[in-house]
Motif scaffolding. Structure first.
Motif, PDB file in Angstrom:
ATOM      1  N   SER A 449       0.827  -1.206   0.000  1.00  0.00           N
ATOM      2  CA  SER A 449       0.000   0.000   0.000  1.00  0.00           C
ATOM      3  C   SER A 449       0.862   1.256   0.000  1.00  0.00           C
ATOM      4  CB  SER A 449      -0.926  -0.008   1.224  1.00  0.00           C
ATOM      5  OG  SER A 449      -1.762   1.132   1.231  1.00  0.00           O
ATOM      6  N   SER A 450       1.953   1.231   0.758  1.00  0.00           N
ATOM      7  CA  SER A 450       2.862   2.379   0.805  1.00  0.00           C
ATOM      8  C   SER A 450       3.515   2.625  -0.549  1.00  0.00           C
ATOM      9  CB  SER A 450       3.951   2.152   1.862  1.00  0.00           C
ATOM     10  OG  SER A 450       3.368   1.991   3.137  1.00  0.00           O
ATOM     11  N   ILE A 451       3.907   1.538  -1.226  1.00  0.00           N
ATOM     12  CA  ILE A 451       4.522   1.670  -2.550  1.00  0.00           C
ATOM     13  C   ILE A 451       3.517   2.235  -3.549  1.00  0.00           C
ATOM     14  CG2 ILE A 451       5.525   0.380  -4.492  1.00  0.00           C
ATOM     15  CD1 ILE A 451       6.722  -1.531  -2.366  1.00  0.00           C
ATOM     16  N   CYS A 452       2.271   1.793  -3.457  1.00  0.00           N
ATOM     17  CA  CYS A 452       1.224   2.333  -4.337  1.00  0.00           C
ATOM     18  C   CYS A 452       0.986   3.817  -4.053  1.00  0.00           C
ATOM     19  CB  CYS A 452      -0.070   1.552  -4.158  1.00  0.00           C
ATOM     20  SG  CYS A 452       0.019  -0.160  -4.736  1.00  0.00           S
ATOM     21  N   GLY A 453       1.067   4.197  -2.777  1.00  0.00           N
ATOM     22  CA  GLY A 453       0.949   5.612  -2.425  1.00  0.00           C
ATOM     23  C   GLY A 453       2.097   6.422  -2.998  1.00  0.00           C
ATOM     24  N   LEU A 454       3.305   5.846  -2.988  1.00  0.00           N
ATOM     25  CA  LEU A 454       4.473   6.492  -3.588  1.00  0.00           C
ATOM     26  C   LEU A 454       4.281   6.664  -5.096  1.00  0.00           C
ATOM     27  CD1 LEU A 454       7.390   7.550  -3.178  1.00  0.00           C
ATOM     28  CD2 LEU A 454       8.181   5.192  -3.527  1.00  0.00           C
ATOM     29  N   THR A 455       3.587   5.711  -5.710  1.00  0.00           N
ATOM     30  CA  THR A 455       3.304   5.791  -7.149  1.00  0.00           C
ATOM     31  C   THR A 455       2.491   7.040  -7.478  1.00  0.00           C
ATOM     32  OG1 THR A 455       3.293   3.366  -7.271  1.00  0.00           O
ATOM     33  CG2 THR A 455       2.344   4.556  -9.136  1.00  0.00           C
ATOM     34  N   VAL A 456       1.530   7.374  -6.613  1.00  0.00           N
ATOM     35  CA  VAL A 456       0.714   8.582  -6.828  1.00  0.00           C
ATOM     36  C   VAL A 456       1.619   9.812  -6.891  1.00  0.00           C
ATOM     37  CG1 VAL A 456      -1.106  10.055  -5.878  1.00  0.00           C
ATOM     38  CG2 VAL A 456      -1.307   7.564  -5.712  1.00  0.00           C
ATOM     39  N   LEU A 457       2.562   9.925  -5.956  1.00  0.00           N
ATOM     40  CA  LEU A 457       3.484  11.058  -5.938  1.00  0.00           C
ATOM     41  C   LEU A 457       4.393  11.057  -7.161  1.00  0.00           C
ATOM     42  CD1 LEU A 457       4.534  11.023  -2.160  1.00  0.00           C
ATOM     43  CD2 LEU A 457       2.850  12.510  -3.283  1.00  0.00           C
ATOM     44  N   PHE A 458       4.872   9.880  -7.544  1.00  0.00           N
ATOM     45  CA  PHE A 458       5.761   9.750  -8.701  1.00  0.00           C
ATOM     46  C   PHE A 458       5.067  10.219  -9.976  1.00  0.00           C
ATOM     47  CE2 PHE A 458       7.505   7.344 -12.278  1.00  0.00           C
ATOM     48  CZ  PHE A 458       8.874   7.525 -12.120  1.00  0.00           C
ATOM     49  N   VAL A 459       3.825   9.779 -10.168  1.00  0.00           N
ATOM     50  CA  VAL A 459       3.063  10.174 -11.358  1.00  0.00           C
ATOM     51  C   VAL A 459       2.801  11.679 -11.347  1.00  0.00           C
ATOM     52  CG1 VAL A 459       0.850   9.940 -12.560  1.00  0.00           C
ATOM     53  CG2 VAL A 459       2.008   7.908 -11.660  1.00  0.00           C
ATOM     54  N   ALA A 460       2.400  12.193 -10.200  1.00  0.00           N
ATOM     55  CA  ALA A 460       2.070  13.621 -10.090  1.00  0.00           C
ATOM     56  C   ALA A 460       3.273  14.511 -10.389  1.00  0.00           C
ATOM     57  CB  ALA A 460       1.530  13.915  -8.697  1.00  0.00           C
ATOM     58  N   LYS A 461       4.465  14.073  -9.996  1.00  0.00           N
ATOM     59  CA  LYS A 461       5.654  14.918 -10.128  1.00  0.00           C
ATOM     60  C   LYS A 461       6.418  14.715 -11.440  1.00  0.00           C
ATOM     61  CE  LYS A 461       5.560  17.077  -6.125  1.00  0.00           C
ATOM     62  NZ  LYS A 461       5.433  18.562  -6.067  1.00  0.00           N
ATOM     63  N   LEU A 462       6.442  13.494 -11.961  1.00  0.00           N
ATOM     64  CA  LEU A 462       7.388  13.189 -13.037  1.00  0.00           C
ATOM     65  C   LEU A 462       6.779  12.735 -14.360  1.00  0.00           C
ATOM     66  CD1 LEU A 462      10.179  11.360 -10.987  1.00  0.00           C
ATOM     67  CD2 LEU A 462      10.317  13.611 -12.036  1.00  0.00           C
ATOM     68  N   VAL A 463       5.605  12.112 -14.328  1.00  0.00           N
ATOM     69  CA  VAL A 463       5.068  11.509 -15.560  1.00  0.00           C
ATOM     70  C   VAL A 463       4.359  12.568 -16.394  1.00  0.00           C
ATOM     71  CG1 VAL A 463       3.512   9.764 -16.518  1.00  0.00           C
ATOM     72  CG2 VAL A 463       4.842   9.260 -14.452  1.00  0.00           C
ATOM     73  N   PRO A 464       4.747  12.738 -17.665  1.00  0.00           N
ATOM     74  CA  PRO A 464       4.115  13.748 -18.521  1.00  0.00           C
ATOM     75  C   PRO A 464       2.809  13.241 -19.114  1.00  0.00           C
ATOM     76  CG  PRO A 464       5.788  12.604 -19.763  1.00  0.00           C
ATOM     77  CD  PRO A 464       5.818  12.019 -18.373  1.00  0.00           C
ATOM     78  N   GLU A 465       1.974  14.172 -19.548  1.00  0.00           N
ATOM     79  CA  GLU A 465       0.760  13.797 -20.282  1.00  0.00           C
ATOM     80  C   GLU A 465       1.126  13.667 -21.757  1.00  0.00           C
ATOM     81  OE1 GLU A 465      -2.005  12.186 -21.247  1.00  0.00           O
ATOM     82  OE2 GLU A 465      -2.672  12.980 -19.305  1.00  0.00           O
ATOM     83  N   THR A 466       0.818  12.536 -22.360  1.00  0.00           N
ATOM     84  CA  THR A 466       1.190  12.298 -23.757  1.00  0.00           C
ATOM     85  C   THR A 466      -0.026  12.220 -24.679  1.00  0.00           C
ATOM     86  OG1 THR A 466       1.191   9.894 -23.384  1.00  0.00           O
ATOM     87  CG2 THR A 466       3.284  11.062 -23.064  1.00  0.00           C
ATOM     88  N   LYS A 467      -1.219  12.422 -24.138  1.00  0.00           N
ATOM     89  CA  LYS A 467      -2.442  12.349 -24.938  1.00  0.00           C
ATOM     90  C   LYS A 467      -2.438  13.382 -26.062  1.00  0.00           C
ATOM     91  CE  LYS A 467      -6.161  14.497 -23.744  1.00  0.00           C
ATOM     92  NZ  LYS A 467      -7.394  15.019 -23.143  1.00  0.00           N
TER      93      LYS A 467
END
Length: 485
Positions: A449-467
Motif C-alpha cells: 500500500s505504501s509503494i502504491c501511495g508512492l506511485t501517486v506522488l511519482f506520477v504527479a511529479k514526473l510523468v508527462p501527459e502524452t495524450k
C-alpha cells in the motif's frame, strides 16, 4: 556547428507543425479532411492492432495456464510440488531472457518479424507441453513460451504505438493489456472443462492467427524510416492512414525527427544513461518498478490463497476477480484518449493503495481476533478494489508510456531495459511473497500500500501527459537535444 544546425532544424519543424499557416497553405495542412484522417481508425489500423494483440492473448494464456493445469499435470506426470513450482517459475526466466534481447531483435529485423519470431517459440513451446511425458520437456516448453512472451511484451505495444494516429494511440495500445487479461481469464475458465494437454493445444491457436496475420499487415513506418527505407515508410503510412489520406505532414515529421536523432548520437546502451535521456529513463523504469513492487503478481498468483487465509472461498474470489478485471481494463481503453494518461494513472494508483490497505487491515484484524465476521468481506473487497484499479490504469498505461517516450535511436536499448526490469520485478515479488507473508501478512500488504501511495506522488511529479501528441513531439519534449548536458 553540426549539432546546432540539426537542433535548429528540429525546432523549426516543431514550430511549423504547431503553426501550419506559416507554410503558406494552411488549408491544405490543417483542413477538415486532414484532421479527420489524423484521428480516424482505418480498417488497416484495426487489423494491424488485432494481429499484434493476438500475441498479447498468448501472453495472457501462458500466465493463466499453470493454475487450472496444476492438478492434471502433477497427477499424470507424477510431479512433486517442488517440480511443479519449477514449471511455473521458469516462464519468468524465459521472459527475462526474451526481454533482454527484445529491443535489439526488434531494431534489427523489424517489428513484424520480431512478432513472428516470438510466436515460433511460443508455438513450439505449447506443442512441447501438450506432448510432454517427462518433466524436462514440460519445462523446456514453458521456457520457450516465456522467451516468446519476453519479446512480445516489448514489441506489441511498440508496434501499435508506431502505427496508430496520435488521437487514438493510447486506447489502441492499451488493448495489449486488455488481451492479456482476456487470455489469462479465458485460459482459467476453459481449463476447468478440458485436460491440460487440450488447453496447451488451444494455446497454439492465437500463435497461428498472428503468424498468418503478419503477412497482411504493414511494417511500422517509423522502423522503416529509422533504417532509411523512406519509400517503404511512405507506402506503409499511406496504407495505415487510408488511400485518400494526405500523409505528407506526418511523413515529413517522421523523416525530420529520425534524421535529426541519428545525426546527434549513435544508438548504444551506454548512450541511454546520458543526462539528456534521464527524464525518459526515470519515468519508464520508475513506472515498471512501482507497477511490480506494488504487489500485482503477489495478488494475481496467490489470490486464491489470500482469500482462503482470510476465511473466504478461494474459487468464488477468483471468479469475482475475473468478472471485475476485464470490464475495468476495457473502461481504461475507452477513457485513455479522452481523460489522458496521468489522470487514469493517479486514480489507478490511489485505488491500488486503498485495495492493499483493506487487505492488510483484514489480516491485522484476523491476527487481533477482532471483527471476525468482517475480515473475509474486507479481504474480498480489498482484492477486487486492487484488481479493478490496477486493470483500469497501472496495468496497461506504463507500457503505453514506455512505447511513447523514448526516441527512435534509443528505443531498442531502452525498451529492453524497461521490459527486463518489469520481468525481474515480477520474479522478485513472486519469489519473496510467501516469505513476507510468513513474517507478517498485514505488514506485507501495508508495504504494498505504501509503494502504491508512492506511485501517486511519482506520477504527479514526473510523468508527462502524452495524450493527443505525436511520438516525435513527446520524445523531443522529454529528450531535448540541446547542448546542456
Amino acid at each position: 556547428m553540426g549539432r546546432e544546425r540539426t537542433e535548429g532544424e528540429l525546432s523549426s519543424s516543431l514550430i511549423l507543425r504547431e503553426n501550419p499557416k506559416l507554410l503558406g497553405h494552411g488549408t491544405d495542412v490543417s483542413g477538415e479532411g486532414q484532421s479527420r484522417t489524423a484521428s480516424s481508425a482505418t480498417s488497416v489500423v484495426v487489423l494491424s492492432t488485432f494481429i499484434a494483440v493476438s500475441g498479447s492473448y498468448v501472453f495472457g494464456a501462458a500466465v493463466g495456464y499453470s493454475s487450472p493445469a496444476q492438478a492434471g499435470i502433477m497427477n499424470d506426470l507424477f510431479l512433486s510440488v517442488a517440480e511443479y513450482s519449477i514449471f511455473g517459475s521458469i516462464l519468468t526466466f524465459g521472459a527475462m531472457l526474451g526481454a533482454l534481447m527484445s529491443g535489439k531483435i526488434a531494431d534489427c529485423i523489424g517489428r513484424r518479424c520480431t512478432m513472428g519470431f516470438s510466436e515460433i517459440f511460443c508455438l513450439i513451446g505449447w506443442v512441447a507441453i501438450a506432448l510432454s511425458k517427462v518433466a524436462w520437456l514440460l519445462d523446456l516448453g514453458r521456457l520457450l513460451i516465456g522467451y516468446g512472451m519476453g519479446l512480445l511484451s516489448y514489441v506489441v505495444p511498440i508496434y501499435i504505438a508506431e502505427v496508430t494516429p496520435k488521437d487514438i494511440r493510447g486506447g489502441f495500445t492499451t488493448v495489449h493489456q486488455l488481451m492479456i487479461c482476456c487470455g489469462a481469464s479465458i485460459s482459467y475458465l476453459i481449463g476447468a472443462f478440458v485436460t491440460w494437454r487440450t488447453l496447451a493445444l488451444i494455446g497454439t491457436i492465437p500463435c497461428i492467427v498472428q503468424l498468418f496475420g503478419l503477412f497482411v499487415i504493414p511494417e511500422s513506418p517509423r522502423w522503416l524510416a529509422k533504417n532509411g527505407r523512406w519509400k517503404e515508410c511512405e507506402v506503409s503510412l499511406q496504407r495505415l492512414r487510408g488511400e485518400n489520406a494526405n500523409i505528407s505532414d506526418e511523413a515529413s515529421e517522421i523523416r525530420d525527427y529520425t534524421e535529426t536523432v541519428q545525426q546527434l548520437s549513435e544508438a548504444s546502451v551506454f548512450d541511454l544513461f546520458q543526462r539528456k535521456y534521464a527524464h525518459s529513463l526515470i519515468v519508464g523504469v520508475g513506472l515498471m518498478v512501482l507497477q511490480q513492487f506494488g504487489g500485482v503478481n503477489a495478488i494475481v498468483f496467490y489470490s486464491s490463497a489470500i482469500f482462503t487465509s482470510a476465511g473466504f472461498s478461494g474459487s468464488a474470489g477468483m471468479m469475482a476477480m475475473v468478472i471485475v478485471q476485464i470490464p475495468m481494463t476495457a473502461l481504461g481503453v475507452l477513457l485513455m484518449d479522452k481523460s489522458g494518461r496521468r489522470p487514469l494513472l493517479l486514480i489507478s494508483a490511489a485505488g491500488t493503495c486503498l485495495g492493499c490497505l483493506l487487505v492488510g487491515l483484514s489480516f491485522l484484524l484476523q491476527e487481533l481476533q477482532t471483527w471476525k465476521e468482517v475480515t473475509p468481506i474486507l479481504s474480498l473487497v480489498g482484492v477486487l478494489v486492487y484488481t479493478g484499479s490496477f486493470s483500469f490504469g497501472m496495468g496497461g498505461i506504463p507500457w503505453v508510456i514506455m512505447s511513447e517516450i523514448f526516441p527512435i535511436n534509443m528505443k531498442g536499448s531502452a525498451g529492453s531495459l524497461v521490459t527486463l526490469v518489469s520481468w525481474l520485478g515480477s520474479w522478485i515479488v513472486s519469489f519473496a511473497f510467501n516469505f513476507l507473508m510468513k513474517l507478517s501478512s498485514a505488514g506485507t500488504f501495508f508495504m504494498f500500500s505504501s509503494i502504491c501511495g508512492l506511485t501517486v506522488l511519482f506520477v504527479a511529479k514526473l510523468v508527462p501527459e502524452t495524450k493527443g501528441r505525436t511520438l516525435e513531439e513527446i520524445q523531443e519534449s522529454m529528450n531535448p537535444f540541446s547542448g546542456k548536458q
